[in-house]
Design a protein around this motif. Structure first.
Motif, PDB file in Angstrom:
ATOM      1  N   TYR A  37      -4.654  -1.753   8.815  1.00  8.91           N
ATOM      2  CA  TYR A  37      -5.017  -2.563   9.984  1.00  8.91           C
ATOM      3  C   TYR A  37      -6.532  -2.694  10.095  1.00  8.91           C
ATOM      4  N   ASP A  48      -6.494   4.919   4.906  1.00  9.16           N
ATOM      5  CA  ASP A  48      -5.526   3.826   4.891  1.00  9.16           C
ATOM      6  C   ASP A  48      -5.969   2.806   5.943  1.00  9.16           C
ATOM      7  N   THR A  98      -3.824  -3.788   2.632  1.00  2.25           N
ATOM      8  CA  THR A  98      -2.536  -4.436   2.384  1.00  2.25           C
ATOM      9  C   THR A  98      -2.551  -5.902   2.813  1.00  2.25           C
ATOM     10  N   ARG A 150       4.880  -7.934  -0.757  1.00  2.00           N
ATOM     11  CA  ARG A 150       4.657  -6.570  -1.255  1.00  2.00           C
ATOM     12  C   ARG A 150       3.393  -6.517  -2.117  1.00  2.00           C
ATOM     13  N   SER A 190       0.827  -1.210   0.000  1.00  2.00           N
ATOM     14  CA  SER A 190       0.000   0.000   0.000  1.00  2.00           C
ATOM     15  C   SER A 190       0.859   1.258   0.000  1.00  2.00           C
ATOM     16  N   SER A 203       0.253  -6.971   4.051  1.00  2.00           N
ATOM     17  CA  SER A 203       1.466  -6.972   4.880  1.00  2.00           C
ATOM     18  C   SER A 203       1.223  -7.227   6.358  1.00  2.00           C
ATOM     19  N   LYS A 204      -0.004  -7.157   6.819  1.00  2.00           N
ATOM     20  CA  LYS A 204      -0.231  -7.260   8.251  1.00  2.00           C
ATOM     21  C   LYS A 204      -0.924  -8.580   8.568  1.00  2.00           C
ATOM     22  N   ASN A 225      -1.784   4.600  12.628  1.00  2.00           N
ATOM     23  CA  ASN A 225      -0.433   4.243  13.041  1.00  2.00           C
ATOM     24  C   ASN A 225       0.295   5.554  13.347  1.00  2.00           C
TER      25      ASN A 225
HETATM   26  C1  LIG Z   1       2.243  -1.196   7.587  1.00  2.00           C
HETATM   27  C2  LIG Z   1       1.452  -0.092   7.005  1.00  2.00           C
HETATM   28  C3  LIG Z   1       1.150  -0.081   5.654  1.00  2.00           C
HETATM   29  C4  LIG Z   1       1.581  -1.217   4.802  1.00  2.00           C
HETATM   30  O1  LIG Z   1       2.377  -0.846   3.794  1.00  2.00           O
HETATM   31  P1  LIG Z   1       2.731  -1.946   2.704  1.00  2.00           P
HETATM   32  O2  LIG Z   1       3.437  -1.119   1.692  1.00  2.00           O
HETATM   33  O3  LIG Z   1       1.426  -2.489   2.205  1.00  2.00           O
HETATM   34  O4  LIG Z   1       3.571  -2.986   3.362  1.00  2.00           O
HETATM   35  C5  LIG Z   1       0.361   0.932   5.143  1.00  2.00           C
HETATM   36  N1  LIG Z   1      -0.111   1.890   5.955  1.00  2.00           N
HETATM   37  C6  LIG Z   1       0.149   1.908   7.257  1.00  2.00           C
HETATM   38  C7  LIG Z   1      -0.443   2.945   8.118  1.00  2.00           C
HETATM   39  C8  LIG Z   1       0.960   0.927   7.809  1.00  2.00           C
HETATM   40  O5  LIG Z   1       1.260   0.972   9.118  1.00  2.00           O
END
Ligand SMILES: *Cc1c(COP(=O)(O)O)cnc(C)c1O
Length: 355
Positions: free
Chosen positions: A185, A182, A208, A219, A83, A210-211, A157
């Motif tokens: 989470y 965004d 995403t 990615r 993201s 990623s979490k 975040n």
């Molecule tokens: C971890 C995180 C992302 C994730 O980013 P990626 O590029 O998808 O790994 C996006 N926004 C926030 C607020 C995050 O903490």
């Protein structure tokens, strides 16, 4: 030496320091690896890919799977390499010289970073002392600066708090700004703005893998929003930016919702475990809607507490030197064992610092 653009020359970029430790709770990833089934199915799928050919440029199958997950049209989905790249494409298309982006600080540092790289002017509005936002203040800040792009992060975040959907809706009544929520989470949160993206022509939501999907190394991230905006992003990004392996992996991951749900359940239990630990140790923290928790060290001891945890082989994110976050650290929820290690190290470190 070739000279870099003047406005970037003194700029260090984004860093998340890594230290070699046993318990890594600093970057909000899932503590669990992806399931063995996913890995073996991906290995098999790779055998079928024509890697001599360019990938499907608009990732048709993956888009269809994502559209199905969110009950939207495939034309309402843009996909990128994480993201972060979604954010970058948004500012390439909707930011840039002469344009402004607004953030609510403290928030995810990537928005400011990408604004800088794309020469988008950044307008930072301050959150209140509890990291919340007040409707009147937000509307006033909007009217004053008239940003082209507005970044919300929900849960935010590094605070872990949900944004207020009424504030987002109120801003969305202004047709001009592109409003991004965004939801990296989002699975942990009490509301999703995906419904707002269906209702307003200027609201988009990023997500995403990623979490909670346990695939930070893959990615893969995406955006849900009105077709016209999504088409503009596909037109802005580089051709073939989503490789064939990633497309296949994404489709397979989405077929394993149960695995994601189990990870989510584990993390929610772990979050309760850490918050109970904080209560017992009388640590100040912000009740989280996410997979990480922001907490405060004793006054003036943020760096010392971070180091004392590292000395016990536990790494958390040190936010204590960041603006507005004096003495704050952020811990990612891990496995039960990792959370135990963290709480034990914290208890010892606090006893040391308080004595
Ligand atoms: C971890 C995180 C992302 C994730 O980013 P990626 O590029 O998808 O790994 C996006 N926004 C926030 C607020 C995050 O903490």
């Amino acid at each position: 030496m070739p000279s870099m653009r003047d406005d970037l020359a003194l700029f260090g970029g984004y860093h998340s320091p890594q230290v070699d430790v046993e318990v890594r709770l600093n970057t909000n990833e899932s503590p669990l690896p992806p399931s063995p089934e996913l890995i073996s199915e991906l290995q098999a799928a790779m055998g079928q890919l024509a890697l001599n050919r360019y990938p499907d440029r608009t990732a048709t199958r993956l888009r269809a799977s994502l559209a199905n997950l969110h009950q939207v049209d495939p034309e309402e989905i843009y996909i990128a390499n994480g993201s972060n790249e979604v954010i970058s494409t948004i500012l390439l298309a909707y930011g840039g010289p002469g344009r402004k982006a607004m953030t609510f600080e403290p928030t995810y540092a990537m928005y400011a970073q990408v604004a800088k790289v794309t020469s988008t002017e950044l307008v930072e509005m301050e959150r209140d002392s509890d990291f919340g936002l007040e409707m009147g203040q937000v509307l006033k800040a909007y009217s004053r600066s008239r940003p082209d792009v507005i970044f919300f992060c929900s849960p935010n975040n590094p605070t872990g708090l949900d944004e207020d959907p009424e504030i987002i809706s109120a801003l969305a009544e202004n047709p001009n700004p592109l409003i991004i929520i965004d939801e990296a989470y989002g699975q942990f949160a009490s509301f999703s703005a995906v419904d707002l993206a269906a209702k307003y022509p200027n609201v988009v939501v990023s997500k995403t893998f990623s979490k909670v999907w346990s695939l930070a190394g893959l990615r893969l991230g995406y955006l849900i929003g009105p077709k016209e905006i999504i088409a503009n992003l596909w037109a802005t990004c580089l051709p073939y930016h989503i490789d064939s392996i990633k497309q296949a992996a994404g489709v397979l991951a989405l077929s394993k919702l149960d695995a994601m749900q189990n990870t989510l359940d584990l993390i929610l239990i772990g979050r309760q475990q850490i918050e109970s630990g904080f209560d017992a140790l009388e640590v100040t923290y912000w009740k989280s809607s996410s997979n990480f928790i922001l907490f405060r060290a004793p006054k003036g001891k943020g760096d010392e507490l971070w180091q004392a945890l590292v000395d016990r082989s536990v790494l958390v994110r040190n936010c204590s030197g960041w603006p507005r976050l004096t003495d704050c650290l952020r811990v990612t929820v891990g496995t039960r064992e990792e959370n135990d290690r963290f709480l034990k190290a914290l208890s010892q470190a606090l006893a040391e610092l308080r004595s």
